[in-house]
Design an enzyme around this catalytic site. Structure first.
Site, PDB file in Angstrom:
ATOM      1  N   THR A  72      92.983 -40.130  27.009  1.00  0.00           N
ATOM      2  CA  THR A  72      94.027 -41.124  26.607  1.00  0.00           C
ATOM      3  C   THR A  72      93.423 -42.275  25.530  1.00  0.00           C
ATOM      4  OG1 THR A  72      95.289 -40.263  28.663  1.00  0.00           O
ATOM      5  CG2 THR A  72      95.905 -42.288  28.068  1.00  0.00           C
ATOM      6  N   ASN A  93      88.511 -44.001  28.113  1.00  0.00           N
ATOM      7  CA  ASN A  93      88.707 -44.647  28.707  1.00  0.00           C
ATOM      8  C   ASN A  93      88.904 -45.824  29.011  1.00  0.00           C
ATOM      9  OD1 ASN A  93      90.968 -42.734  28.533  1.00  0.00           O
ATOM     10  ND2 ASN A  93      90.275 -42.043  29.712  1.00  0.00           N
ATOM     11  N   LYS A 151     100.787 -46.011  31.788  1.00  0.00           N
ATOM     12  CA  LYS A 151      99.410 -46.440  31.613  1.00  0.00           C
ATOM     13  C   LYS A 151      99.647 -47.945  31.210  1.00  0.00           C
ATOM     14  CE  LYS A 151      97.768 -42.071  32.303  1.00  0.00           C
ATOM     15  NZ  LYS A 151      97.118 -40.628  30.950  1.00  0.00           N
ATOM     16  N   ASP A 152      98.650 -48.745  31.244  1.00  0.00           N
ATOM     17  CA  ASP A 152      98.004 -50.085  30.331  1.00  0.00           C
ATOM     18  C   ASP A 152      97.677 -49.923  29.288  1.00  0.00           C
ATOM     19  OD1 ASP A 152      95.572 -49.316  31.946  1.00  0.00           O
ATOM     20  OD2 ASP A 152      95.134 -50.744  32.856  1.00  0.00           O
ATOM     21  N   ARG A 153      96.564 -48.662  29.073  1.00  0.00           N
ATOM     22  CA  ARG A 153      96.551 -48.786  28.198  1.00  0.00           C
ATOM     23  C   ARG A 153      97.224 -47.667  26.811  1.00  0.00           C
ATOM     24  NH1 ARG A 153      93.895 -45.433  31.704  1.00  0.00           N
ATOM     25  NH2 ARG A 153      94.124 -42.971  31.859  1.00  0.00           N
ATOM     26  N   HIS A 266      96.944 -32.700  34.774  1.00  0.00           N
ATOM     27  CA  HIS A 266      95.249 -32.246  35.280  1.00  0.00           C
ATOM     28  C   HIS A 266      95.393 -31.312  36.785  1.00  0.00           C
ATOM     29  CE1 HIS A 266      93.121 -34.901  32.884  1.00  0.00           C
ATOM     30  NE2 HIS A 266      93.583 -35.790  33.140  1.00  0.00           N
TER      31      HIS A 266
END
Length: 502
Positions: A72, A93, A151-153, A266
Site C-alpha cells: 500500500t 508499509n 488509511k493514514d498512508r 486479504h
C-alpha cells in the site's frame, strides 16, 4: 459534405480548446487491492463509475508496477510522484529503522500529533520526493491539495508535502482525523462532520450475508465492508463543498483512496463472491462521487485518474483445488534457517534485528564484535535461504548496491531498494506461495500483484483502449505534462503522450 467537414473542424477546435484549458479539479483515485482483471471479470455488473471510466476514458490494459514490494505505502507514494522506492525512500508499509532501533511506518512522525483522536502523529516527511500536488503548488498554478482515505498512508503519501490537508479514519474514535503537520487544529467543517457521527448509521448494517456490529466495534468492522468506502466518498463530498475544490480559477487536486477493498480481499481472496460484490459496490460509490462532482463542479472541468496500489494472490487452497501451484510457507521458517546457518558458521549471537520473514536486517554490532565481513555474512545467509523449498529469489544488499541481479525480478527489487533504509537480505517465495495460515496477501513482483488499472478520463484525454505496456510511474509525468508543470523530482516514468489531445 461541406457541413460535415465544418462540423468535424469545429469538434477538433473544441477538443483543442478543452485540452489547452487547465482542469479546475484533478481527481486522483486509488482502489486499494484492485487487480486489473476485476475490470474485465465483473464488467457486465458495472453500471456507474467503472462503466463510465471504461467507456469514456483512456484505458491502459497492461499497466504494472516496476518495484518490489507491491504494498500500500509504496503504491500510493508512486502514484503521484512517479518515483520508485529507490528514489522516494518509501520502501514498504513499515521497516526497521537502524537509527532509532525500532520499526517505523511510512508516515510515522514523532514530531507531530494526531488531531481528532488520541494516537501517534503522521506526516509525509519520510518521503524524499515531490508529488504532482507539490509541483502545482511550487509552480504557483495550483490551488488546494487534499488527500482522503481510511488509511493514514493512503491519504498522506499521494497528497505530498505541501498538501492543505490529509484525512484518514480512526476506528477507535469512529471519526476522521489528521495531524498537526497540516494545521494546529482540525478545520471547522471536519469537526462538524465528525460531530454528526456519520459512521454510526452503519450499526447493524448488512451486505451479502454479513451483519456489522451494533456497538462501537462497528467502526473497525466497516473498514472491511462497502460502507467503509461509502464513508470516504461522503467525506470527499464534504471536502469539495467546504474547501470549494474545483470551484475557483485554479487547479485543485483531490486524492481519494478507497481502502475497504483491501481488508476484504486479504480475508477471502480474489475468487470470493465478497470481492465481486465489493467491486460492484466500488463501481457504485465512484459513480456517486462522479454524480456529485457533476453537480458541484461539472465533470467537463474534472480530470480523473484511477489506479490501484497493488493486486493480490489467490488463496493457496483455492489454487490447489484447481491444480495450480502455490501453498503456505510456515511463519518463521526462512528466518530460522538463516539464523541456524549463521550460528553454525560463526557462533551464537543475536543475528537479527527485525521479525520479518522477507526482509532481514542483520545486527551489525554482532558482526563487528565477531570481526566478520558483512558481505560474507550476507552471502552465508543467502545460501541458507536459497536451499529452502519454494524460495524463488534471494538478494543481498551487496547485490542490489552493485546491480548484480537478473533483469526481470532483480531489477524490480533494485527499484525497491533504498540503502539507508533497506534490509541486508530480501527473500522472495515462488509464485502463489505466501506466509500466513489463513487468507491471502500481496507484495510480489508477479502479475497478480503488479498488474493494475490505469485510466485517465476528462477534457483533453483521448478515450480508447491502449494495450502497450506501461508503468504506474508514467502517471505523474503525464499529469505534469498535461498541467504544464515541472515533473515530480523522483519521477522515472514517461509521459503517455498518446492519450493527450493537443
Amino acid at each position: 459534405m461541406l457541413k460535415i467537414r465544418a462540423g468535424l473542424l469545429a469538434l477538433l477546435l473544441a477538443a483543442h480548446a478543452i485540452a489547452a484549458t487547465p482542469p479546475k479539479l484533478v481527481l486522483a483515485i486509488v482502489v486499494d487491492q484492485f487487480r486489473y482483471d476485476y475490470l474485465t471479470r465483473f464488467r457486465a455488473d458495472y453500471r456507474a463509475g467503472f462503466k463510465r471510466l471504461l467507456s469514456d476514458g483512456a484505458v491502459f490494459t497492461n499497466a504494472r508496477y516496476e518495484h518490489y514490494p507491491t504494498v500500500t505505502a509504496v503504491g500510493h507514494s508512486t502514484f503521484l510522484s512517479g518515483a520508485t522506492p529507490s528514489m522516494s525512500g518509501i520502501i514498504g508499509n513499515e521497516w526497521y529503522d537502524r537509527e532509532t532501533g525500532k520499526t517505523v511506518t511510512s508516515v510515522s512522525d514523532d514530531t507531530v500529533k494526531m488531531l481528532g483522536a488520541a494516537g501517534d502523529g503522521a506526516s509525509p516527511r519520510r518521503m524524499l520526493v515531490s508529488t504532482v500536488g507539490d509541483e502545482l503548488k511550487m509552480a504557483g498554478s495550483g490551488g488546494k491539495t487534499i488527500g482522503i482515505s481510511l488509511k493514514d498512508r493512503s491519504a498522506i503519501l499521494p497528497a505530498g508535502h505541501m498538501a492543505d490537508g490529509a484525512y484518514w479514519f480512526d476506528p477507535r474514535a469512529g471519526s476522521f482525523v489528521s495531524s498537526t503537520y497540516y494545521f494546529p487544529e482540525l478545520p471547522g467543517w471536519v469537526a462538524a462532520y465528525n460531530a454528526a457521527r456519520p459512521a454510526d448509521k452503519y450499526r447493524s448494517a448488512r451486505w451479502l450475508d454479513h451483519t456489522l456490529p451494533a456497538d462501537n466495534s462497528v467502526y473497525a468492522a466497516l473498514e472491511g465492508s462497502p460502507f467503509g468506502n461509502d464513508l470516504v466518498e461522503s467525506f470527499a463530498e464534504r471536502a469539495v463543498d467546504a474547501e470549494k475544490l474545483g470551484q475557483r480559477a485554479v487547479t485543485d487536486l483531490l486524492a481519494v483512496s478507497f481502502s475497504a477493498n483491501d481488508y476484504v480481499g486479504h480475508a477471502v481472496g480474489p475468487d470470493s463472491p465478497d470481492v465481486k460484490e465489493m467491486s460492484i459496490q466500488t463501481d457504485r460509490v465512484i459513480g456517486q462521487l462522479f454524480g456529485y462532482l457533476d453537480r458541484a463542479v461539472g465533470m467537463g472541468n474534472v480530470l480523473v485518474i484511477l489506479t490501484a496500489d497493488h493486486g493480490v494472490a489467490p488463496i493457496p487452497e483455492v489454487n490447489t483445488a484447481r491444480r495450480m501451484p502455490g501453498g503456505r510457507m510456515p511463519q518463521g521458517a526462512v528466518r530460522k534457517a538463516v539464523e541456524a546457518a549463521l550460528t553454525a558458521k560463526y557462533g551464537a549471537g543475536q543475528w537479527m534485528l527485525s521479525p520479518s520473514d522477507t526482509a532481514f536486517y542483520f545486527n551489525r554490532e554482532t558482526i563487528l564484535e565477531k570481526k566478520l565481513d558483512a558481505a560474507e555474512v550476507e552471502r552465508t545467509a543467502a545460501e541458507a535461504a536459497r536451499r529452502l523449498p519454494h524460495v524463488f529469489r534471494v538478494y543481498t544488499g551487496e547485490m542490489l548496491l552493485t546491480g548484480a541481479v537478473d533483469l526481470q525480478v532483480g531489477r524490480r527489487v533494485m527499484n525497491g531498494f533504498y540503502a539507508p533504509r533497506g534490509p541486508d537480505l530480501y527473500v522472495l517465495l515462488e509464485p502463489y506461495w505466501l506466509y500466513g495460515s489463513k487468507g491471502t496477501t500481496h507484495s510480489t513482483t508477479f502479475s497478480y500483484d503488479a498488474h493494475v488499472p490505469v485510466i485517465f478520463m476528462g477534457p483533453g484525454i483521448k478515450a480508447g483502449r491502449f494495450d502497450e505496456q506501461i508503468a504506474v510511474n508514467d502517471v505523474a509525468p503525464t499529469l505534469a505534462t498535461y498541467l504544464d508543470i515541472e515533473t515530480p523530482s523522483g519521477s522515472v516514468g514517461r509521459c503517455l503522450a498518446e492519450i493527450l489531445v493537443r
